[in-house]
Design an enzyme around this catalytic site. Structure first.
Site, short mmCIF file in Angstrom:
data_model
loop_
_atom_site.label_atom_id
_atom_site.label_comp_id
_atom_site.label_asym_id
_atom_site.label_seq_id
_atom_site.Cartn_x
_atom_site.Cartn_y
_atom_site.Cartn_z
N ARG A 92 6.61 -0.99 -3.79
CA ARG A 92 5.17 -1.20 -3.60
C ARG A 92 4.71 -0.47 -2.36
O ARG A 92 5.34 -0.53 -1.30
CB ARG A 92 4.88 -2.70 -3.48
CG ARG A 92 3.42 -3.02 -3.22
CD ARG A 92 3.22 -4.52 -3.13
NE ARG A 92 1.88 -4.87 -2.74
CZ ARG A 92 0.85 -4.98 -3.57
NH1 ARG A 92 1.04 -4.77 -4.85
NH2 ARG A 92 -0.35 -5.30 -3.12
N PRO A 102 1.66 3.22 4.16
CA PRO A 102 2.40 3.93 3.12
C PRO A 102 3.75 4.44 3.61
O PRO A 102 3.98 4.63 4.80
CB PRO A 102 1.47 5.09 2.77
CG PRO A 102 0.10 4.63 3.19
CD PRO A 102 0.33 3.79 4.40
N SER A 103 4.66 4.65 2.64
CA SER A 103 5.98 5.22 2.88
C SER A 103 6.83 4.39 3.84
O SER A 103 7.72 4.93 4.50
CB SER A 103 5.86 6.67 3.39
OG SER A 103 5.13 7.46 2.46
N ARG A 104 6.53 3.11 3.94
CA ARG A 104 7.27 2.19 4.80
C ARG A 104 7.15 2.53 6.29
O ARG A 104 7.94 2.08 7.10
CB ARG A 104 8.75 2.12 4.41
CG ARG A 104 9.00 1.63 2.98
CD ARG A 104 8.49 0.20 2.83
NE ARG A 104 8.89 -0.40 1.56
CZ ARG A 104 8.13 -0.45 0.46
NH1 ARG A 104 6.92 0.12 0.47
NH2 ARG A 104 8.55 -1.05 -0.63
N LEU A 105 6.15 3.31 6.64
CA LEU A 105 5.91 3.66 8.05
C LEU A 105 4.90 2.67 8.62
O LEU A 105 3.81 3.03 9.07
CB LEU A 105 5.44 5.10 8.18
CG LEU A 105 6.45 6.14 7.70
CD1 LEU A 105 5.86 7.55 7.78
CD2 LEU A 105 7.74 6.06 8.52
#
Length: 232
Positions: free
Chosen positions: A17, A203-206
């Protein structure tokens, strides 16, 4: 959520997600006090999250065995985070053995988390009394009827509840005029934080992470905080 069953005794979650919180989170954009920052975030969550007061409470025994469960956050005062429970419960016994705890709030709808670590203390009996009397009659009766965390037989709690109703002369729970006093074994705990982290999904786990650490030697009544950004 996508779940793959690679073998009869395994589960594997493959979905990823994506989170996105539009409001920036940085040490330059937060309140000087983490308690003020929490008040702001909690107020926003109340309009969007189903049950923002649900929080994970983690305790540890004197021998180092951890346990976690969800409880309901009830108050943020000038010292910390308050919740109420049975003082004979597992959580309370562990807090008496090891007076440190961790809290975690997860607000899925707004992609935010808050993590709290600190020491614990009991709130005053007067504060527990005030909150207890604000509870619905059924909840006050339930506090008396439950020997929380103890092993219980099937149907035994219903028997205890009926005994409590008879003790306090309750014939109809919808008529809340009965004086059910605060049990001696029930009351509030306060988590006085030394560390609070605010997490904002990106986003992108950042993800954005901002941590407050209490400055060593600063008073709990006049706290000073060091604010840092943490790597995702």
């Amino acid at each position: 959520m996508d779940v793959v069953i690679p073998a009869p005794n395994k589960l594997k979650v493959t979905s990823h997600r994506q989170y996105h919180t539009p409001d920036p989170l940085s040490p330059n954009a937060v309140a000087p006090s983490p308690l003020d920052q929490f008040r702001a975030w909690f107020t926003e969550a109340q309009g969007a999250v189903l049950e923002p007061e649900a929080m994970s409470l983690s305790t540890v025994t004197a021998s180092g065995v951890p346990s976690s469960r969800f409880v309901l956050f009830k108050e943020l005062d000038e010292r910390g985070f308050v919740f109420y429970t049975n003082y004979n419960s597992r959580k309370s016994k562990e807090l008496l053995e090891n007076p440190r705890a961790a809290l975690a709030f997860y607000w899925r709808e707004v992609h935010r988390q808050v993590r709290v670590v600190g020491r614990v203390e009991k709130v005053s009996k007067e504060q527990s009394e005030e909150y207890f009397r604000s509870r619905p009659l059924g909840s006050r009766l339930g506090a008396w009827a439950s020997e929380q965390s103890s092993v219980v037989g099937e149907g035994e709690v219903k028997i205890w509840l009926q005994q409590v109703k008879e003790r306090f002369h309750v014939q109809d729970e919808t008529i809340d005029t009965v004086d059910v006093p605060l049990p001696e074994f029930w009351g509030g705990w306060r988590v006085v934080p030394d560390e609070i982290e605010f997490w904002s999904g990106q986003p992108s786990r950042l993800h954005d992470r901002v941590r407050y650490l209490r400055v060593e030697g600063s008073s709990e009544n006049e706290s000073q905080w060091k604010i840092d950004r943490l790597s995702p």
